[in-house]
Design a protein around this motif. Structure first.
Motif, mmCIF file in Angstrom:
data_model
loop_
_atom_site.group_PDB
_atom_site.id
_atom_site.type_symbol
_atom_site.label_atom_id
_atom_site.label_comp_id
_atom_site.label_asym_id
_atom_site.label_seq_id
_atom_site.Cartn_x
_atom_site.Cartn_y
_atom_site.Cartn_z
ATOM 1 N N TYR A 138 -6.422 7.214 -2.928
ATOM 2 C CA TYR A 138 -6.570 5.956 -2.296
ATOM 3 C C TYR A 138 -7.171 5.964 -0.963
ATOM 4 C CZ TYR A 138 -5.056 2.041 0.764
ATOM 5 O OH TYR A 138 -5.126 1.220 1.649
ATOM 6 N N PHE A 139 -6.904 6.906 -0.151
ATOM 7 C CA PHE A 139 -7.598 7.077 1.223
ATOM 8 C C PHE A 139 -9.274 7.293 0.903
ATOM 9 C CE2 PHE A 139 -3.054 8.005 2.409
ATOM 10 C CZ PHE A 139 -2.858 6.963 3.396
ATOM 11 N N VAL A 164 0.935 4.594 -2.403
ATOM 12 C CA VAL A 164 0.713 5.939 -2.267
ATOM 13 C C VAL A 164 1.906 6.768 -2.401
ATOM 14 C CG1 VAL A 164 -1.258 5.543 -0.430
ATOM 15 C CG2 VAL A 164 1.134 5.680 0.291
ATOM 16 N N ARG A 185 -3.002 4.819 7.421
ATOM 17 C CA ARG A 185 -3.493 6.310 7.684
ATOM 18 C C ARG A 185 -2.944 6.704 8.945
ATOM 19 N NH1 ARG A 185 -8.293 9.185 6.110
ATOM 20 N NH2 ARG A 185 -9.109 7.152 4.939
ATOM 21 N N LYS A 188 -5.861 -0.057 4.913
ATOM 22 C CA LYS A 188 -6.018 1.613 4.932
ATOM 23 C C LYS A 188 -5.840 2.256 6.308
ATOM 24 C CE LYS A 188 -9.026 3.124 2.036
ATOM 25 N NZ LYS A 188 -10.196 3.276 1.426
ATOM 26 N N ASP A 189 -6.437 1.831 7.347
ATOM 27 C CA ASP A 189 -6.522 2.430 8.733
ATOM 28 C C ASP A 189 -4.977 2.269 9.099
ATOM 29 O OD1 ASP A 189 -8.982 2.949 8.600
ATOM 30 O OD2 ASP A 189 -9.653 1.407 9.607
ATOM 31 N N VAL A 238 0.901 -1.261 0.011
ATOM 32 C CA VAL A 238 -0.227 0.242 0.062
ATOM 33 C C VAL A 238 0.937 1.121 0.041
ATOM 34 C CG1 VAL A 238 -1.861 1.375 1.369
ATOM 35 C CG2 VAL A 238 -1.841 -1.080 1.034
ATOM 36 N N CYS A 244 -7.093 -2.656 0.732
ATOM 37 C CA CYS A 244 -8.249 -1.818 1.408
ATOM 38 C C CYS A 244 -8.127 -2.009 3.001
ATOM 39 C CB CYS A 244 -9.733 -1.890 0.830
ATOM 40 S SG CYS A 244 -9.795 -1.102 -0.886
#
Length: 270
Positions: free
Chosen positions: A92-93, A71, A116, A112-113, A67, A109
């Motif tokens: 992406y986010f 990004v 982030r 993602k968290d 990921v 996916c």
């Protein structure tokens, strides 16, 4: 493991095999004496565990590395391919899992968290950094797209807030259209002339590099970073255990001695 998120049932089976091997399970008639659960054994050594890898967290950190490429390398072939398929008008986010996604995209996916939490932009030109809901302010806060400005400028980037030729904030523009609290956060965000293009940085590392080790620690940290850690129903001071643990692991001891030292340590026995 670094591309797909492994099913929970598979991870459980692998951990059961590791668990059985550690406690001496070698036949149908002898299953060994299980002194601690796998969750307890995977607690870091400084908190009284054995420091075994939690496979679910490690798998997530490995997927997160892919990921991170997504990004941080915006012009790469795989980024452009996934963007065209799953988030052509977004980032992406802000992307959703969509309808009938591939298992690769589902895995991406799922991280993602995790990404982030540690993702932070270093501002170059600002053309790749959306103003709304992205971590580009120095205090790691985000400007939520809840104001009338978002309706007027839904696709505004940080470059629109800069005087590009001087690498400075456009003070007049920001004061005219953005409220005072957010404006102060923007002005407190430094702009470095040495950074000439937008660079994603992992904020838990000094050099901003994404390290699987660093991400794994971040995933495992929430339930464990506490002033007092309960290993098995008994609360003890983590600092004192850390000092004793460092002595134990710094000595040249055999695996057998280390095994029995942990087994009979009063802080981790039932």
């Amino acid at each position: 493991m670094n591309v797909f998120l492994l099913p929970g049932s598979l991870i459980n089976e692998i951990e059961k095999m590791l668990y059985s091997f550690w406690w001496g399970h070698n036949s149908a008639n002898y299953q060994g004496l299980h002194w601690l659960s796998w969750e307890r054994l995977s607690v870091p050594k400084v908190f009284g565990g054995m420091g075994f890898k939690g496979l679910k967290a490690f798998n997530m950190a490995m997927v997160g590395k892919k990921v991170w490429k997504l990004v941080s390398s915006l012009e790469s072939l795989i980024t452009r391919l996934l963007k065209a398929n799953y988030f052509p008008q977004s980032y992406y986010f802000g992307a959703s899992i969509g309808h009938n996604p591939s298992y690769v995209w589902r895995s991406i996916c799922s991280a993602k968290d995790v990404i982030r939490r540690g993702f932070q932009w270093s501002i170059g030109t600002g053309e790749y950094i959306p103003v709304w809901d992205h971590p580009w302010l120095s205090n790691a806060t985000r400007i939520l797209p809840l104001t009338r400005l978002h309706l007027e400028w839904p696709s505004i980037t940080v470059s629109n807030l800069l005087v590009i030729s001087q690498k400075q904030w456009n003070v007049e523009l920001i004061n005219a259209f953005i409220d005072n609290a957010i404006a102060r956060n923007i002005f407190n965000t430094p702009l470095f002339p040495s950074i000439t293009h937008d660079v994603p940085a992992w904020k838990f590392e000094r050099d901003g590099a994404y390290l699987v080790k660093s991400v794994y620690k971040d995933i495992r940290a929430p339930p464990m970073v506490q002033p007092n850690i309960s290993i098995i129903g008994e609360v003890h001071n983590a600092t004192s255990f850390q000092s004793n643990s460092s002595i134990l692991y710094s000595n040249d001891v055999t695996l057998k001695k280390l095994y029995w030292a942990h087994k009979f340590n009063s802080s981790i026995l039932y």
